[in-house]
Design a protein around this motif. Structure first.
Motif, short mmCIF file in Angstrom:
data_model
loop_
_atom_site.label_atom_id
_atom_site.label_comp_id
_atom_site.label_asym_id
_atom_site.label_seq_id
_atom_site.Cartn_x
_atom_site.Cartn_y
_atom_site.Cartn_z
N ARG A 136 158.50 -38.41 24.10
CA ARG A 136 158.40 -37.73 25.40
C ARG A 136 159.54 -36.72 25.56
O ARG A 136 159.33 -35.60 26.04
CB ARG A 136 158.44 -38.74 26.53
CG ARG A 136 157.16 -39.55 26.65
CD ARG A 136 157.21 -40.48 27.84
NE ARG A 136 156.00 -41.29 27.92
CZ ARG A 136 155.76 -42.18 28.88
NH1 ARG A 136 156.67 -42.38 29.83
NH2 ARG A 136 154.64 -42.87 28.88
N THR A 137 160.74 -37.14 25.15
CA THR A 137 161.88 -36.22 25.26
C THR A 137 161.63 -34.95 24.46
O THR A 137 161.88 -33.84 24.95
CB THR A 137 163.16 -36.91 24.78
OG1 THR A 137 163.42 -38.06 25.60
CG2 THR A 137 164.34 -35.96 24.85
N TYR A 193 159.01 -32.91 26.29
CA TYR A 193 159.55 -32.26 27.49
C TYR A 193 160.39 -31.04 27.10
O TYR A 193 160.36 -30.01 27.79
CB TYR A 193 160.40 -33.23 28.30
CG TYR A 193 159.62 -34.37 28.93
CD1 TYR A 193 158.23 -34.33 28.99
CD2 TYR A 193 160.27 -35.48 29.46
CE1 TYR A 193 157.51 -35.36 29.56
CE2 TYR A 193 159.56 -36.51 30.04
CZ TYR A 193 158.18 -36.46 30.09
OH TYR A 193 157.47 -37.48 30.65
N GLU A 194 161.14 -31.14 26.03
CA GLU A 194 161.93 -30.00 25.55
C GLU A 194 161.02 -28.86 25.12
O GLU A 194 161.29 -27.68 25.37
CB GLU A 194 162.84 -30.43 24.41
CG GLU A 194 163.96 -31.38 24.85
CD GLU A 194 164.78 -31.88 23.67
OE1 GLU A 194 164.38 -31.61 22.50
OE2 GLU A 194 165.81 -32.55 23.90
N GLY A 254 159.44 -27.32 28.15
CA GLY A 254 160.48 -26.65 28.92
C GLY A 254 160.75 -25.25 28.42
O GLY A 254 161.08 -24.35 29.22
N ARG A 302 158.78 -22.89 30.19
CA ARG A 302 158.99 -22.94 31.64
C ARG A 302 157.94 -23.81 32.34
O ARG A 302 157.36 -23.45 33.35
CB ARG A 302 159.04 -21.53 32.25
CG ARG A 302 160.17 -20.67 31.69
CD ARG A 302 160.17 -19.28 32.28
NE ARG A 302 158.94 -18.56 31.98
CZ ARG A 302 158.67 -17.96 30.82
NH1 ARG A 302 159.55 -18.02 29.83
NH2 ARG A 302 157.53 -17.32 30.63
N MET A 303 157.71 -25.00 31.79
CA MET A 303 156.81 -25.99 32.38
C MET A 303 157.53 -27.33 32.48
O MET A 303 158.45 -27.60 31.70
CB MET A 303 155.54 -26.15 31.54
CG MET A 303 154.67 -24.90 31.47
SD MET A 303 153.06 -25.16 30.66
CE MET A 303 153.58 -25.47 28.96
N THR A 304 157.10 -28.14 33.46
CA THR A 304 157.66 -29.48 33.62
C THR A 304 156.51 -30.45 33.90
O THR A 304 155.46 -30.06 34.42
CB THR A 304 158.65 -29.55 34.80
OG1 THR A 304 157.97 -29.23 36.00
CG2 THR A 304 159.83 -28.59 34.60
N PRO A 305 156.69 -31.74 33.57
CA PRO A 305 155.62 -32.74 33.80
C PRO A 305 155.62 -33.22 35.25
O PRO A 305 156.62 -33.75 35.74
CB PRO A 305 156.00 -33.86 32.84
CG PRO A 305 157.49 -33.77 32.71
CD PRO A 305 157.83 -32.33 32.82
N GLU A 325 156.65 -36.90 36.32
CA GLU A 325 158.05 -37.31 36.41
C GLU A 325 158.64 -37.04 37.80
O GLU A 325 159.67 -37.59 38.16
CB GLU A 325 158.90 -36.57 35.36
CG GLU A 325 158.60 -36.98 33.93
CD GLU A 325 159.09 -38.37 33.60
OE1 GLU A 325 159.85 -38.96 34.42
OE2 GLU A 325 158.72 -38.90 32.53
N SER A 326 158.01 -36.20 38.60
CA SER A 326 158.56 -35.83 39.91
C SER A 326 157.58 -36.02 41.05
O SER A 326 157.89 -35.70 42.20
CB SER A 326 159.01 -34.36 39.88
OG SER A 326 157.93 -33.51 39.51
#
Length: 348
Positions: free
Chosen positions: A10-11, A14-15, A18, A21-24, A27-28
């Motif tokens: 996952r890390t 996510y990198e 990222g 310029r995207m985020t999951p 997670e938020s």
């Protein structure tokens, strides 16, 4: 397929996203869509007896003309460095001394002036002046020329302090802030004082008036009339268990709020009043006009006296009590929340 090290996968993922310029969202999601409002705004009170000398001292350090507006911003402790009382609203105490002029300008932010102390100063809006008295509620509509002045000492001038309320943070969120200085210190006066009230302040209006502006055509609401209305309702009506006697200011041309983004209220609490708890999603700023009492906001409790300013954040339970007859002015971002169908209230 199985993954022996899901955290590492996952890390790495996510990198990778990222870099695009995207985020999951997963997670938020819980912080973005909480079960109840979680305002950063904190309950707080500004005791006028403690800050008055500081406001007056500003008069010896900088002139109204140099400062443009000599104001001490009331900054919420939960919003440090943002010059904001709430995420949508600003509050400050402005001082004008005898003989001074605060030069004319205009801006897209809407403003209210609630007169705290002193009388005889004036504000001019689009060619008409109004004289200030304690408890008066005065509007500066968006993008209207306005300047303030105070007669000299020889003419009977005295220091005047008022509470400024603006939608500066809201306008900043929308990147819609513009300002412009007038070519002269003061604007020309084209209408006599009281002209707008004569046209719209008596449950009447010009026959061919067309509503083209959501802001009230009355820009000065005298305290004497507001106080008279509260007294009459207290004598002849029922006392609300939460609010005492509470009225909202209105735009006489539309029946709506005087300003499109700011709601304004005045309420009376009789001596011995012990209100029940209520909460709402509109954060509300209060200024004490008369009296003494206690306000409980969430887990905080404050004693209030004349001219104190306090803030009730969104969805914080509020309970008002008065030891003597008290009158409170307040303003909030209620029109914005109502327009977006985000206004919620609860009375317990």
């Amino acid at each position: 397929m199985t993954n022996d090290n899901p955290d590492a996968s996952r890390t790495a993922y996510y990198e990778q996203i990222g870099r695009q310029r995207m985020t999951p969202l997963w997670e938020s999601l819980h912080s973005l869509v909480p079960k109840a409002p979680r305002p950063k705004t904190l309950p707080a009170i500004w005791k006028y007896a403690q800050v008055r000398d500081l406001v007056m001292r500003a008069g010896s350090l900088i002139s109204a003309e140099e400062a443009v507006r000599r104001v001490l911003v009331l900054e919420n402790p939960g919003l440090p460095g943002k010059s904001s009382m709430t995420p949508n609203l600003y509050a400050g105490l402005q001082l004008i001394l005898p003989g001074e002029i605060a030069p004319s300008h205009r801006h897209t932010q809407s403003a209210l002036r609630f007169i705290v102390e002193g009388k005889g100063a004036w504000t001019a809006v689009n060619g008409e002046r109004t004289t200030m008295h304690p408890g008066d509620f005065i509007i500066t509509p968006s993008w209207t020329w306005h300047d303030h002045g105070n007669p000299s000492l020889k003419e009977g001038g005295e220091p005047v302090v008022w509470l400024d309320g603006l939608d500066i943070p809201l306008v900043a969120h929308m990147d819609a802030g513009f300002a412009e200085n007038y070519s002269e210190t003061t604007q020309p006066i084209s209408r006599p004082e009281g002209d707008s009230f004569a046209r719209f302040g008596h449950n009447m209006g010009p026959v061919r008036h067309r509503v083209s502006d959501p802001t009230s055509p009355i820009f000065s609401y005298p305290y004497t009339r507001s106080r008279e209305a509260l007294d009459a309702l207290y004598r002849n009506g029922e006392l609300d268990e939460w609010d005492g006697v509470k009225l909202r200011y209105v735009n006489p041309a539309t029946g709506g709020w005087p300003m499109p983004g700011i709601a304004t209220f005045m309420q009376y609490l009789p001596a011995g009043f012990k209100g029940r708890a209520y909460r709402s999603t509109d954060a509300t700023i209060y200024c004490v006009v008369e009296g003494k009492g206690t306000v409980r906001i969430g887990d905080d409790e404050f004693l209030f006296e004349p001219h104190d300013v306090f803030i009730a954040p969104s969805w914080a339970p509020v309970r008002l009590s008065a030891s003597v007859e008290s009158v409170l002015f307040s303003y909030s971002d209620r029109p914005v929340l109502a327009a977006l169908n985000l206004l919620r209230e609860e009375r317990s």
